[in-house]
Design an enzyme around this catalytic site. Structure first.
Site, PDB file in Angstrom:
ATOM      1  N   TYR A 105       2.603   9.991  -0.047  1.00 40.98           N
ATOM      2  CA  TYR A 105       3.692   9.459   0.790  1.00 40.98           C
ATOM      3  C   TYR A 105       5.067   9.796   0.225  1.00 40.98           C
ATOM      4  CZ  TYR A 105       0.067   6.326   2.783  1.00 40.98           C
ATOM      5  OH  TYR A 105      -1.055   5.797   3.366  1.00 40.98           O
TER       6      TYR A 105
ATOM      7  N   HIS B  75      -7.833   9.489  -1.411  1.00 39.49           N
ATOM      8  CA  HIS B  75      -7.106   9.416  -0.132  1.00 39.49           C
ATOM      9  C   HIS B  75      -7.935   9.985   1.035  1.00 39.49           C
ATOM     10  CE1 HIS B  75      -2.737   9.346   1.507  1.00 39.49           C
ATOM     11  NE2 HIS B  75      -3.598   9.102   2.473  1.00 39.49           N
TER      12      HIS B  75
ATOM     13  N   ASP C 103       0.834  -1.205   0.000  1.00 44.70           N
ATOM     14  CA  ASP C 103       0.000   0.000   0.000  1.00 44.70           C
ATOM     15  C   ASP C 103       0.870   1.256   0.000  1.00 44.70           C
ATOM     16  OD1 ASP C 103      -2.940   1.079   0.822  1.00 44.70           O
ATOM     17  OD2 ASP C 103      -1.385   2.264   1.820  1.00 44.70           O
TER      18      ASP C 103
ATOM     19  N   LYS D 121      -3.044   6.047  -3.950  1.00 42.73           N
ATOM     20  CA  LYS D 121      -4.154   6.949  -3.609  1.00 42.73           C
ATOM     21  C   LYS D 121      -3.926   8.325  -4.220  1.00 42.73           C
ATOM     22  CE  LYS D 121      -3.973   4.636   0.867  1.00 42.73           C
ATOM     23  NZ  LYS D 121      -2.535   4.506   1.151  1.00 42.73           N
TER      24      LYS D 121
END
Ligand code: A2P
Length: 278
Positions: free
Chosen positions: A49, A107, A44, A74
């Site tokens: 990120y 997200h 994931d 996401k």
């Protein structure tokens, strides 16, 4: 050890995946590679990120064939207009070095961009082949109901914070009602749960670690997928080694009894539309 699959509206999602929030660069490459070597088939990540390149490098370094892996990314809440969402998904694929992801999620919800437009764009991303499946993240019940009603394509998951401190029964019930998987992020409460007496005692009884007991508590619940984050090789392997024992009803109840009124370990107050989410 490999994880069993959770079936959700046509998707088959490995019940245990590697979370990569706050893992970057070489540490992220290594974590992904170790996870795949330990049997993980579900990774994931998210555009936000900042580690999609590293995730892609870890996947390639592992040598695993693409079709054996379930990869989620996401789209950040500022990119939820139709054109931005498509651009974001394409950029994620470029960074990951993949032709398509297995699951593309919104997200966080964003009240200032109509959900109708975002859901339409998500469907388009699927039809255009950027992702095999679509879903949402951090969607409370009312928004999830609205997203499902608006989507022409099946939604397969809602990814939310979930661990024994945080009762998520309403969102979990809504996911089950709609046939979605409930993917639990921060399943270890960012590690805070691991010193709880109830967890430690159950772990001792089974000859397991506290983390294994907490993750077992998640995956025993129908429709629940957990994505613990670790950057440590032994802990990564330990976290998926949970499919050969079971908690009994009393143990589950004892661990569920750790729930508290505001059990979140992350602070979502910055998030748009969070009050709608409460
Ligand atoms: P580390 O990366 O050093 O292993 P969550 O997934 O709930 O956000 O929790 C992640 C946190 O829990 C990280 O700080 C991670 O540290 C730690 N962690 C992950 N797996 C284990 C484990 N098996 N035992 C102890 N701590 C763990």
């Amino acid at each position: 050890m490999t994880a069993p699959l959770v079936e959700a509206n046509g998707a088959a999602i490995p019940a245990l995946g590697l979370g990569t929030w706050e893992a970057t660069n070489d540490a992220c490459i290594a974590a992904v590679q170790w996870a795949i070597e330990a049997g993980y088939r579900h990774i994931d990540t998210a555009a936000r990120y900042g580690n999609e390149e590293a995730v892609g490098q870890g996947i390639r370094a592992s040598g695993i064939s693409r079709d054996k892996l379930f990869v989620t990314t996401k789209v950040w809440y500022e990119d939820l207009s139709e054109s931005n969402l498509m651009r974001s998904a394409e950029a994620s694929l470029r960074r990951l070095g993949l032709d398509a992801v297995d699951l593309l999620l919104i997200h966080w919800p964003n009240a200032s961009i109509p959900l109708k437009e975002t859901i339409k764009a998500l469907g388009r991303a699927r039809r255009d082949g950027l992702t095999r499946h679509i879903g949402v993240s951090n969607f409370p019940v009312a928004l999830l109901d609205e997203a499902v009603a608006r989507s022409d394509e099946p939604l397969v998951a809602n990814q939310c914070e979930y661990h024994p401190y945080l009762d998520q029964s309403k969102v979990l019930d809504a996911c089950r009602r709609h046939g979605l998987a409930f993917t639990a992020y921060c399943p270890l409460g960012r590690g805070q749960l691991l010193d709880e007496r109830a967890v430690v005692e159950v772990a001792e009884r089974h000859g397991r670690t506290p983390a294994q007991v907490v993750l077992r508590w998640h995956v025993q619940q129908p429709g629940v997928v957990a994505i613990p984050k670790s950057a440590n090789r032994e802990r990564i392997a330990q976290n998926i080694d949970i499919f050969d024992f079971a908690l009994d009803e009393d143990e589950v109840a004892r661990i569920s009894g750790l729930a508290r009124p505001d059990g979140r370990v992350i602070d979502p107050s910055w998030a748009p539309a969070w009050d709608k989410a409460a």
